[in-house]
Design a protein around this motif. Structure first.
Motif, short mmCIF file in Angstrom:
data_model
loop_
_atom_site.label_atom_id
_atom_site.label_comp_id
_atom_site.label_asym_id
_atom_site.label_seq_id
_atom_site.Cartn_x
_atom_site.Cartn_y
_atom_site.Cartn_z
N GLY A 8 -6.92 16.10 23.88
CA GLY A 8 -6.88 17.52 23.64
C GLY A 8 -5.49 18.13 23.68
N PRO A 9 -5.37 19.42 23.40
CA PRO A 9 -6.50 20.30 23.11
C PRO A 9 -7.12 19.95 21.76
CG PRO A 9 -4.44 21.47 22.77
CD PRO A 9 -4.09 20.11 23.32
N TYR A 10 -8.42 20.17 21.66
CA TYR A 10 -9.16 19.81 20.46
C TYR A 10 -9.44 21.04 19.60
CZ TYR A 10 -9.90 15.42 22.89
OH TYR A 10 -9.71 14.24 23.54
N ILE A 11 -9.50 20.83 18.31
CA ILE A 11 -9.82 21.88 17.36
C ILE A 11 -11.33 22.09 17.30
CG2 ILE A 11 -9.74 22.51 14.91
CD1 ILE A 11 -7.14 20.83 14.76
N CYS A 12 -12.08 20.96 17.39
CA CYS A 12 -13.54 21.02 17.29
C CYS A 12 -14.13 19.75 17.89
CB CYS A 12 -13.97 21.17 15.83
SG CYS A 12 -13.52 19.74 14.81
N GLY A 13 -15.45 19.68 17.89
CA GLY A 13 -16.13 18.51 18.43
C GLY A 13 -15.84 17.23 17.68
N ILE A 14 -15.69 17.32 16.37
CA ILE A 14 -15.36 16.13 15.56
C ILE A 14 -14.01 15.58 16.01
CG2 ILE A 14 -14.74 15.31 13.25
CD1 ILE A 14 -17.70 15.64 13.48
N ASP A 15 -13.05 16.45 16.25
CA ASP A 15 -11.73 16.06 16.71
C ASP A 15 -11.84 15.28 18.03
OD1 ASP A 15 -8.95 15.88 16.85
OD2 ASP A 15 -8.69 17.94 17.57
N ALA A 16 -12.63 15.79 18.97
CA ALA A 16 -12.81 15.13 20.27
C ALA A 16 -13.51 13.78 20.10
CB ALA A 16 -13.61 16.03 21.21
#
Length: 125
Positions: A8-16
């Motif tokens: 992180g930090p993540y933009i969205c759940g797909i990123d994570a």
């Protein structure tokens, strides 16, 4: 829990999610453990043609740190180590199943070659 990768930090759940499965072999390790259950290192390596020993070790360590894979060490001679999916790994594998279906559809749509797969795992060419 110790973790590997960027975190992180993540933009969205797909990123994570992609942060956890990044690398060519991680999703294939998940597939192998899902379809065959508990595997020893040599069994995993045989089931993943083309993976180097170094890369498999690295990915297994990262996946263990991320809580996807459980590593069980048996104190015997010679030492025995087994790998299996955790609940978190099972849930990730289930989340990846639709992506695999999408990929299979793409293979058919574009007429691409693929390695035949049977119940024993990826076939060898």
């Amino acid at each position: 829990m110790a973790t590997s990768g960027r975190r992180g930090p993540y933009i969205c759940g797909i990123d994570a999610a992609m942060d956890v499965v990044s690398g060519k072999w991680k999703s294939l390790i998940l597939w192998e453990l899902h379809h065959h259950g508990i595997r020893r290192f040599a069994e995993l390596r045989r089931g993943l043609p083309g993976v180097s020993e170094k890369m498999l070790i690295q990915h297994l360590r990262e996946m263990e740190e991320d809580g996807l894979v459980h590593r069980e060490v048996y104190r015997e001679v010679p030492p025995k180590v087994e790998y299996s999916l955790t609940e978190h790994g099972v849930s990730l594998n289930a989340a990846l199943a639709p992506l695999g279906e999408w990929g299979t559809d793409r293979i058919r749509r574009i007429g691409a070659d693929r390695v035949p797969v049977d119940a024993a795992g990826p076939a060898r060419r």
